[in-house]
Design a protein around this motif. Structure first.
Motif, short mmCIF file in Angstrom:
data_model
loop_
_atom_site.label_atom_id
_atom_site.label_comp_id
_atom_site.label_asym_id
_atom_site.label_seq_id
_atom_site.Cartn_x
_atom_site.Cartn_y
_atom_site.Cartn_z
N UNK A 71 0.89 -1.15 -0.02
CA UNK A 71 -0.19 0.05 0.13
C UNK A 71 0.94 1.21 0.07
N UNK A 72 2.21 0.95 0.12
CA UNK A 72 2.93 2.25 0.43
C UNK A 72 2.98 3.42 -0.75
N UNK A 73 3.35 2.76 -2.08
CA UNK A 73 3.30 3.73 -3.07
C UNK A 73 2.27 4.50 -3.15
N UNK A 74 0.98 4.20 -3.03
CA UNK A 74 -0.27 4.89 -3.32
C UNK A 74 -0.20 5.85 -2.00
N UNK A 75 0.08 5.50 -0.98
CA UNK A 75 -0.06 6.41 0.24
C UNK A 75 0.87 7.61 0.19
N UNK A 76 1.88 7.25 -0.37
CA UNK A 76 3.11 8.55 -0.31
C UNK A 76 2.53 9.63 -1.59
N UNK A 77 1.91 9.00 -2.60
CA UNK A 77 1.43 9.86 -3.72
C UNK A 77 0.32 10.65 -3.09
N UNK A 127 13.34 -0.54 -6.87
CA UNK A 127 12.37 -1.49 -7.35
C UNK A 127 11.08 -1.11 -7.36
N UNK A 128 10.45 -0.50 -6.19
CA UNK A 128 9.12 0.26 -6.26
C UNK A 128 8.95 1.53 -6.69
N UNK A 129 10.31 2.12 -7.13
CA UNK A 129 10.14 3.37 -7.63
C UNK A 129 9.62 4.64 -6.68
N UNK A 130 10.09 4.18 -5.51
CA UNK A 130 9.84 5.38 -4.63
C UNK A 130 10.48 6.52 -4.50
N UNK A 131 11.75 6.53 -5.17
CA UNK A 131 12.56 7.76 -5.41
C UNK A 131 11.97 8.87 -6.33
N UNK A 132 10.69 8.18 -7.08
CA UNK A 132 10.34 9.11 -7.97
C UNK A 132 9.10 9.96 -7.06
N UNK A 133 8.75 9.50 -6.16
CA UNK A 133 7.61 9.92 -5.35
C UNK A 133 8.43 10.83 -4.23
N UNK A 134 9.19 10.36 -3.44
CA UNK A 134 10.25 10.82 -2.58
C UNK A 134 11.75 11.06 -2.85
N UNK A 135 11.98 11.95 -3.64
CA UNK A 135 13.25 11.94 -4.12
C UNK A 135 14.44 12.38 -3.45
#
Length: 325
Positions: A193-199, A215-223
């Motif tokens: 559920x993390x990517x959606x929650x960050x966005x 791998x989850x591309x979290x650096x695109x949301x939280x750079x």
């Protein structure tokens, strides 16, 4: 490089060919990682190794990406015998075996090989005995890396930068305690559920090893990526004790050795990727920040050791600290 290493591990496997002695020809190996994550690759390697070791009598159905539920649900399914093996998370496992959570005490391990040495020794054996009391057999510990903080707004260079920050952690009491001690506002959430929650802005940031972040591309949301290296986490690979107990000793050896060989591949990938991913993420727009003085972070989290030593109450924290040194 990955294919060469994987082929070497597969080719080097030597197991005794044995007859099957379990209640299922095809076993289920469940995990929560997505394609590109070292755990995903290692699970597929395990699925290739085990049939060779058992002369084709055991085959593996790999269920990745939380298709069998989140980590807690997979552990529950393993205990009840619904699934055979899961490569799980330290936080979820700690809800069943509290000692597992202590592996993530703040700034306990300086590097990955140091952690592996501890896990492959007496500490790992103690955890396995505790797990068997709860219906799980620890086959080995794969790696989940040393964790760093990412933010959508700013760099974290001192404990004060975390004050009031809404940060996601895994469902792990030690992780939550670390960030409370540092003044943040942590809250547990399932990985899926993390990517959606960050966005959505529900969190200002999160913390994970670089392999998971990439791998989850979290650096695109939280750079904004701050190299806090505040905590190590393992990936306990556990089997249903109900299923494990139904196997003869030679089959058990095959299962465990296949898991360990796949684990060394996974650990190797984790180690290599940690060296390469920073450059990749920087090229994709992420901003990295190194922390020159970690002493304020270490001092601020000393209370976590005292609290968990008291909570466990069996001298385990002292044994763990001694092993880590």
């Amino acid at each position: 490089m990955k294919k060469t290493f994987k082929n070497f591990v597969l080719g080097a496997t030597v197991c005794t060919m044995i007859p099957l002695s379990s209640f299922a020809d095809e076993i289920t190996f469940a995990h929560g990682a997505n394609k590109g994550n070292p755990r995903y690759e290692a699970a597929n390697l395990f699925a290739a190794l085990l049939p060779k070791c058992t002369n084709g009598n055991l085959t593996v159905n790999v269920a990745p990406s939380s298709t069998m539920g989140d980590d807690v649900e997979m552990l529950t399914s393993a205990i009840s015998g619904v699934i055979n093996i899961t490569a799980n998370s330290q936080g979820a496992m700690a809800q069943i075996v509290p000692e597992v959570g202590a592996l993530g005490l703040p700034f306990l391990f300086s590097d990955l090989p140091s952690a592996w040495k501890v896990l492959d020794g007496e500490i790992g054996n103690i955890i396995d005995k505790k797990a068997q009391e709860k219906g799980l057999k620890v086959l080995t510990f794969w790696d989940n890396g040393i964790r760093n903080v990412t933010s959508s707004k700013k760099a974290i260079l001192k404990p004060g930068d975390l004050k009031g920050m809404k940060i996601r952690t895994p469902p792990d009491a030690v992780s939550i305690a670390i960030f409370k001690a540092l003044g943040a506002n942590p809250s547990a959430l399932a990985w899926s559920e993390l990517p959606t929650a960050l966005r959505s802005g529900a969190f200002d940031g999160q913390e994970n090893p670089l392999t998971n972040i990439y791998s989850a591309k979290l650096h695109e949301i939280t750079p904004y990526i701050s190299m806090t290296a505040h905590q190590y986490q393992s990936t306990p690979v556990v089997a249903s004790l109900m299923w494990w107990s139904s196997l003869d000793k030679k089959t058990q050896e095959c299962v465990q050795q296949s898991a360990k060989r796949a684990g060394w591949y996974e650990r190797g990938l984790s180690l290599m990727e940690n060296k390469d991913l920073r450059a990749k993420m920087e090229a994709e727009g992420a901003k990295f920040f190194d922390i020159k003085d970690k002493k304020p972070f270490i001092e601020a989290t000393k209370s976590v050791y005292k609290d968990f030593d008291k909570k466990l109450g069996n001298g385990f924290v002292a044994k763990l600290q001694a092993a880590a040194k």
